[in-house]
Enzyme design. Structure first.
Site, PDB file in Angstrom:
ATOM      1  N   GLY A  10      -2.146   3.857  -7.837  1.00  0.00           N
ATOM      2  CA  GLY A  10      -2.898   2.784  -7.176  1.00  0.00           C
ATOM      3  C   GLY A  10      -4.343   3.198  -6.978  1.00  0.00           C
ATOM      4  O   GLY A  10      -4.999   2.808  -6.009  1.00  0.00           O
ATOM      5  N   TYR A 153       6.365  -6.397   3.078  1.00  0.00           N
ATOM      6  CA  TYR A 153       5.531  -5.189   2.967  1.00  0.00           C
ATOM      7  C   TYR A 153       5.893  -4.185   4.074  1.00  0.00           C
ATOM      8  O   TYR A 153       6.069  -2.990   3.813  1.00  0.00           O
ATOM      9  CB  TYR A 153       4.064  -5.622   3.055  1.00  0.00           C
TER      10      TYR A 153
HETATM   11  C1  AKB Z   1      -2.424  -5.335   5.168  1.00  0.00           C
HETATM   12  O1  AKB Z   1      -3.118  -6.111   5.850  1.00  0.00           O
HETATM   13  O2  AKB Z   1      -1.411  -5.650   4.560  1.00  0.00           O
HETATM   14  C2  AKB Z   1      -2.838  -3.875   5.143  1.00  0.00           C
HETATM   15  C3  AKB Z   1      -2.142  -3.113   6.207  1.00  0.00           C
HETATM   16  C4  AKB Z   1      -2.417  -3.369   7.632  1.00  0.00           C
HETATM   17  O3  AKB Z   1      -1.355  -2.258   5.888  1.00  0.00           O
HETATM   18  N1  AKB Z   1      -4.245  -3.776   5.308  1.00  0.00           N
END
Ligand code: AKB
Length: 338
Positions: A10, A153
């Site tokens: 990345g 995420y």
């Molecule tokens: C996001 O906003 O997904 C990233 C994080 C806070 O990990 N910047």
């Protein structure tokens, strides 16, 4: 004879951009970078870049046939907002990609008879506060609190932390002759702000976007409420934290996943800071309820006492210094007409 190297995945992303320069300044001889995208020309000069997919097993096999990888900075990830639009793809990149690399690091550790160091940027997204009252009640969360992420995420980050710990401490735990395994270390970062790159696909992006739009002389409508509060950090501190954690002897570490932070402020306060340095900035607040929900689930601050105690972590850039010495001068220069 294989060349010894440091691998950055990345590498064309925001952290990679600064990390390559810092590693190169430290005199790291062989930096091998991997990304789907090409590197900007100034970074391409500093590394051997492989433009390719982390999911490509044949490519990874070729990579280890050429290089003896001693350290991995695994930065490749789909960020929080983007991941909500393609959750399965995010899972593939964020989890399966990490698994591929953990396997590679594990095999390399065994082959070398010495642990490969595996650095992993995790995130405040690994936390999930159930409501704003709880968020206000726990303003500085500890690593083990509120591990209930609400995004793909965040789930990916939390699970990969656990996978990293598994591969470091328990992989092949039933084998009679347990092989040497990797040394996994992760940092839970707050929202990161770089002067040299514009974020994309994240949900903490409203902060850096306010700054970049102001410097370009463009109006900006932040997608969150004015009272939204999360922690942030200037990119040089994020890179310093990664390098410091990589350098510390394993015996000094009491955990494998550490919070690190610099300053917390509301979106309104962020806007006021931007306005102070760019008086012409036109910032308004037009909350997107869905993205707002994500930021509301993230803590207002992180307790990074363990990182401070174990390996002397301390941010160099507080709010004032981040803006006056790093962000504003560099961003202003970036958008100056040639
Ligand atoms: C996001 O906003 O997904 C990233 C994080 C806070 O990990 N910047």
């Amino acid at each position: 004879m294989r060349k010894r190297g440091i691998l950055i995945t990345g590498a064309a992303g925001e952290i990679g951009d600064s990390l390559i320069r810092s590693l190169s300044d430290q005199g790291e001889t062989q930096i091998v970078t991997l990304d789907l995208r090409p590197l900007p020309p100034e970074n391409a000069k500093l590394s051997t870049h492989i433009q390719g997919d982390l999911m490509d097993q044949a490519l990874l096999a070729r990579l280890v046939s050429e290089y003896e990888i001693a350290t991995i900075y695994h930065l490749a990830a789909l960020l929080s907002t983007r991941a909500e639009f393609s959750p399965e793809m995010a899972h593939q990149v964020n989890v399966e990609g990490t698994l591929h690399l953990l396997r590679l690091a594990s095999e390399q550790s065994q082959w070398r008879g010495e642990p490969v160091l595996f650095l992993f940027p995790s995130s405040i997204a690994a936390y999930g506060m159930p409501n704003l009252e709880t968020k206000a009640q726990y303003p500085r969360v500890r690593e083990w609190e509120w591990n209930y992420p609400t995004t793909m995420y965040g789930c990916n980050k939390l699970y990969c932390e656990m996978l990293g710990i598994y591969y470091s401490q328990y992989f092949r735990q039933l084998a009679a002759d347990r092989p040497v395994t990797l040394d996994f270390r992760a940092l839970r970062f707050p929202g990161l702000i770089s002067a040299f790159t514009v974020p994309s696909g994240g949900t903490s992006d409203y902060g850096p976007e306010m700054l970049h739009y102001a410097a370009k002389g463009e109006a900006y409508a932040a997608f969150v409420r004015e009272d939204t509060c999360i922690p942030f950090m200037a990119m040089p501190d994020a890179v310093t934290a990664l390098l410091k954690l990589a350098a510390v002897p394993a015996r000094a570490l009491s955990r494998r996943v550490y919070n690190v932070t610099s300053f917390s402020l509301t979106a309104a306060e962020f806007g006021e800071m931007v306005q102070r340095f760019f008086p012409q900035a036109q910032i308004t607040f037009k909350p997107d309820l869905k993205r707002q929900g994500i930021v509301d689930s993230w803590p207002a601050g992180l307790n990074d006492n363990d990182a401070r105690r174990d390996w002397g972590w301390k941010p160099t850039y507080d709010l004032e210094r981040s803006f006056s010495e790093y962000l504003v001068p560099n961003i202003s220069q970036r958008y100056q007409p040639a």
